[in-house]
Design a protein around this motif. Structure first.
Motif, PDB file in Angstrom:
ATOM      1  N   VAL A 137       0.833  -1.210   0.000  1.00  0.00           N
ATOM      2  CA  VAL A 137       0.000   0.000   0.000  1.00  0.00           C
ATOM      3  C   VAL A 137       0.876   1.272   0.000  1.00  0.00           C
ATOM      4  O   VAL A 137       1.965   1.298   0.585  1.00  0.00           O
ATOM      5  CB  VAL A 137      -0.958  -0.032   1.212  1.00  0.00           C
ATOM      6  N   VAL A 138       0.386   2.297  -0.713  1.00  0.00           N
ATOM      7  CA  VAL A 138       1.078   3.586  -0.739  1.00  0.00           C
ATOM      8  C   VAL A 138       0.316   4.535   0.189  1.00  0.00           C
ATOM      9  O   VAL A 138      -0.895   4.693   0.048  1.00  0.00           O
ATOM     10  CB  VAL A 138       1.108   4.148  -2.174  1.00  0.00           C
ATOM     11  N   TYR A 139       1.042   5.137   1.135  1.00  0.00           N
ATOM     12  CA  TYR A 139       0.392   5.923   2.185  1.00  0.00           C
ATOM     13  C   TYR A 139      -0.432   7.069   1.621  1.00  0.00           C
ATOM     14  O   TYR A 139      -1.568   7.288   2.027  1.00  0.00           O
ATOM     15  CB  TYR A 139       1.448   6.454   3.156  1.00  0.00           C
ATOM     16  N   SER A 140       0.118   7.782   0.630  1.00  0.00           N
ATOM     17  CA  SER A 140      -0.594   8.963   0.118  1.00  0.00           C
ATOM     18  C   SER A 140      -1.863   8.563  -0.641  1.00  0.00           C
ATOM     19  O   SER A 140      -2.786   9.357  -0.761  1.00  0.00           O
ATOM     20  CB  SER A 140       0.327   9.767  -0.799  1.00  0.00           C
ATOM     21  N   GLU A 141      -1.900   7.316  -1.134  1.00  0.00           N
ATOM     22  CA  GLU A 141      -3.095   6.887  -1.869  1.00  0.00           C
ATOM     23  C   GLU A 141      -4.154   6.307  -0.947  1.00  0.00           C
ATOM     24  O   GLU A 141      -5.355   6.407  -1.213  1.00  0.00           O
ATOM     25  CB  GLU A 141      -2.708   5.821  -2.911  1.00  0.00           C
ATOM     26  N   GLN A 142      -3.706   5.641   0.102  1.00  0.00           N
ATOM     27  CA  GLN A 142      -4.662   4.929   0.942  1.00  0.00           C
ATOM     28  C   GLN A 142      -4.194   4.995   2.398  1.00  0.00           C
ATOM     29  O   GLN A 142      -3.754   3.994   2.964  1.00  0.00           O
ATOM     30  CB  GLN A 142      -4.734   3.472   0.482  1.00  0.00           C
ATOM     31  N   SER A 143      -4.314   6.185   2.972  1.00  0.00           N
ATOM     32  CA  SER A 143      -3.777   6.354   4.322  1.00  0.00           C
ATOM     33  C   SER A 143      -4.620   5.612   5.357  1.00  0.00           C
ATOM     34  O   SER A 143      -4.179   5.392   6.480  1.00  0.00           O
ATOM     35  CB  SER A 143      -3.699   7.836   4.663  1.00  0.00           C
ATOM     36  N   HIS A 162       0.583  -1.011   6.365  1.00  0.00           N
ATOM     37  CA  HIS A 162       1.614   0.024   6.191  1.00  0.00           C
ATOM     38  C   HIS A 162       2.968  -0.479   6.673  1.00  0.00           C
ATOM     39  O   HIS A 162       3.999  -0.204   6.048  1.00  0.00           O
ATOM     40  CB  HIS A 162       1.227   1.284   6.970  1.00  0.00           C
ATOM     41  N   SER A 195       4.371  -2.857   4.096  1.00  0.00           N
ATOM     42  CA  SER A 195       4.758  -2.139   2.885  1.00  0.00           C
ATOM     43  C   SER A 195       6.134  -1.498   3.054  1.00  0.00           C
ATOM     44  O   SER A 195       7.025  -1.656   2.213  1.00  0.00           O
ATOM     45  CB  SER A 195       3.694  -1.085   2.586  1.00  0.00           C
ATOM     46  N   ARG A 244       5.080   7.950   0.334  1.00  0.00           N
ATOM     47  CA  ARG A 244       4.927   6.528   0.037  1.00  0.00           C
ATOM     48  C   ARG A 244       4.662   5.725   1.316  1.00  0.00           C
ATOM     49  O   ARG A 244       3.902   4.768   1.327  1.00  0.00           O
ATOM     50  CB  ARG A 244       6.180   6.018  -0.676  1.00  0.00           C
TER      51      ARG A 244
END
Lengths: 426, 218
Positions: B142-148, B155, B158, B186
């Motif tokens: 998972v990318v933090y900025s896309e799916q916090s 997280h 990732s 990210r």
């Protein structure tokens, strides 16, 4: 089922109705409600993981039933057990958690077990001596052991009849866990007895917390066994996904292999392991390049060399999983031949474990009758008929295949065919 | 009456022992069993990709330590550990030539490989009793900025996955600086902090052990 039904009705009649004594009616209702609640939290006991909706129950209301017997008398206990099993079962039927037939079987079983326990406890327990005595503790343990022993015998017969497992095995498993179960249940039962004596049925509420702990212990112990099967089935699923077997090759091989192992007289738990090893025997193929596995044409020598790595790769995958350790050598050696021409090690005769020899024969047989992946069939050859395949096995007996295993397997196949034809005729 | 107190004491003690066994010992043992069983899955992918993916052992241990720093409850931590073993199992469905390619991936191949998380999750869902692990597996890149709002354990996996991979191909310092640069974009910033804290503590511990053994040796 009919026999146990008649016996159970007889036992109930013999025990007589405790409801005549009116002052106990309230207590019965209260205790029964609690016990039903307990029973609904029960653990079903399917012997094979495939059957989740049926099977014999492992009841955890037993400690309460035995405590009730000591305090209010044996007949009370028998009726209580019959009632709770029946009502709890009836509640479960609409949710499809079980089938009415199993409710009846379980009820009969519990009546018979409770009657046995009742007879045993009344024989050694004198109500005058009071609850807080060694005698009551002894009677309690005896009652629990008797109950579970009778239940185990009945259960092994039922399960053996219903699921085709050998009764001796089921019985052995239950008897082995008997000391542990009695040790786990005695404190609860003792506390329940004391609570009943001191505060009546309401006192049972105080037993709730330890009771839940006991239940948790049983559930988890059961889960441990399930996990093992889950792991195997999930890995089996991966093999099937990775490798285009024609329908049900793995299942067929496992079923045949277990049957042969049984006929060879291996111990029952070993037979189960053979089943599982057979399910996973091609696990190593999931690691290989699927271009080679799926190649429709004849394979080049170096491609064969790749394919021949799969027994060892399978063993390598399972290396770090201690509870699968017994089956690792069988998977690694399922392509060995008694004459030493097999791979990967070129072992001979008795050097190859009998379980691996069984899997080798059954796997080859199913491949001959057309169950193997398309590219591993000899090119331009139609699948063989059963007779041709057996003849082929017999030709290879002693060189490619283990002679004794082939002999037993031939018998198994013929038995199966006879049964199938008999089934088709009726 | 003294006998009664004895009996009462023994009963209470054995019930306490039973409760401890049922709620502490058995669950831990079962978790260990689970991990041992799932290790086979990780091993399978390790063999299939010649060690490029699914190096689970060190990751499971490190992830658990990081999660503990972040105060993730025990049951969630256990789920995350199971996810570590299952996260790359979807690679069984990715073509062998792509997985074992020696030259850099084309965008199409990269996309193909990226699908493994989804496939892993769908395999996980089919293992009885593991459906709660599937969401973590699905989001383990998972990318933090896309799916916090993804689970914290996702997280952690990732960020840790990237850290371990870079640390192996380059070195630990490069990996840490990549994480630091990606924090908040990210990677989850708290997770990055926890990972760096844990790594720092471990290097210190290693140094101390090294000095101690050197001192002993001298």
């Amino acid at each position: 089922m009919v026999i146990s039904g008649v016996a159970a009705t007889g036992a109930l009649a013999l025990a007589g109705a405790p409801l005549i004594r009116e002052h106990l009616l309230g207590a019965l209702v209260m205790v029964a409600l609690l016990a039903i609640a307990a029973e609904l939290l029960l653990i079903r006991y399917p012997l094979r993981p495939e059957y989740n909706d049926r099977g014999v129950w492992l009841s955890v209301s037993t400690p309460i039933v035995i405590a009730v017997m000591l305090v209010y008398g044996a007949q009370f206990g028998v009726w209580l057990d019959a009632l709770t099993t029946l009502v709890a079962g009836a509640v479960m039927v609409p949710s499809r958690a079980t089938h009415p037939r199993w409710v009846a079987i379980n009820t009969f079983q519990s009546v018979l077990s409770a009657s046995g326990a009742g007879i045993a406890t009344t024989a050694v327990f004198n109500p005058e001596s009071g609850v807080w005595s060694l005698q009551s503790l002894g009677a309690l343990m005896l009652g629990l052991a008797t109950y579970m022993l009778i239940n185990a015998v009945l259960m092994s017969i039922t399960v053996a009849l219903a699921e085709g497992v050998r009764a001796r095995w089921v019985l052995a498993q239950t008897v082995l866990s008997l000391p542990r179960d009695v040790a786990l249940m005695t404190p609860i039962s003792f506390l329940a007895m004391a609570a009943l004596q001191a505060y009546g049925a309401v006192g049972l509420l105080g037993v709730l917390a330890p009771y839940l702990a006991l239940r948790q212990a049983f559930v988890l112990a059961r889960r441990q066994q399930e996990l093992y099967h889950q792991t195997i089935r999930s890995l089996g699923f991966l093999v099937q996904r990775a490798h285009p077997y024609t329908g049900g090759h793995l299942q067929r091989v496992s079923l045949w292999a277990r049957r042969v192992a049984e006929k060879l007289g291996l111990p029952p738990d070993r037979c189960e392991l053979v089943y599982e090893a057979a399910l996973l025997h091609d696990l190593g193929k999931t690691v290989l390049d699927e271009r080679i596995l799926n190649k429709p044409a004849r394979l080049a020598p170096e491609e064969w060399a790749e394919i021949r790595k799969h027994p060892q790769l399978g063993a390598e995958i399972l290396r770090d999983t201690p509870f699968l350790a017994p089956i690792i050598p069988w998977i690694a050696m399922h392509h060995e031949r008694p004459d030493g021409a097999g791979y990967p090690f070129g072992l001979k005769g008795e050097q190859i474990p009998v379980e691996a020899r069984v899997i080798a024969v059954v796997d080859a047989f199913d491949a001959m009758i057309g169950g193997e992946a398309p590219n591993q069939r000899r090119p331009h050859k139609r699948p063989l008929t059963l007779d041709e395949a057996i003849a082929e096995l017999e030709r290879g007996a002693g060189t490619q295949f283990d002679a004794q295993v082939v002999q037993v397997f031939t018998k198994v196949v013929q038995d199966w065919r006879r049964k199938r034809e008999a089934g088709a005729n009726t | 009456m003294q006998g009664a107190w004895w009996a009462f004491g023994i009963t209470v003690a054995s019930i306490a022992a039973l409760a401890y066994y049922a709620f502490v010992v058995l669950p831990a043992r079962i978790h260990r069993w689970r991990c041992e069983g799932l290790r086979a899955f990780a091993r399978l992918i390790e063999l299939r990709t010649q060690g490029r993916y699914a190096n689970a052992e060190s990751m499971a241990e490190l992830a658990s330590a990081v999660a503990q720093r972040l105060g993730v409850p025990l049951h969630e931590r256990r789920r995350m550990e199971l996810a570590v073993y299952l996260r790359d199992i979807g690679m069984v469905a990715i073509p062998y030539p792509v997985l074992n390619k020696q030259t850099p991936f084309t965008p199409a191949e990269r996309e193909l490989i990226a699908r493994h998380a989804e496939i892993s999750a769908s395999i996980t869902e089919q293992i009885p009793g593991l459906w709660q692990v599937a969401p973590i597996v699905r989001l383990h890149h998972v990318v933090y900025s896309e799916q916090s709002d993804a689970p914290l354990s996702a997280h952690i996996l990732s960020a840790l996955d990237d850290w371990l991979r870079i640390a192996e191909s380059a070195d630990a310092d490069t990996a840490s600086s990549v994480l630091k640069q990606g924090a908040g974009a990210r990677y989850h910033p708290m997770v990055v902090q926890a990972i760096l804290g844990e790594i720092h503590q471990r290097t210190l511990g290693n140094l101390q052990a090294l000095t101690r053994s050197a001192a002993l040796w001298l």
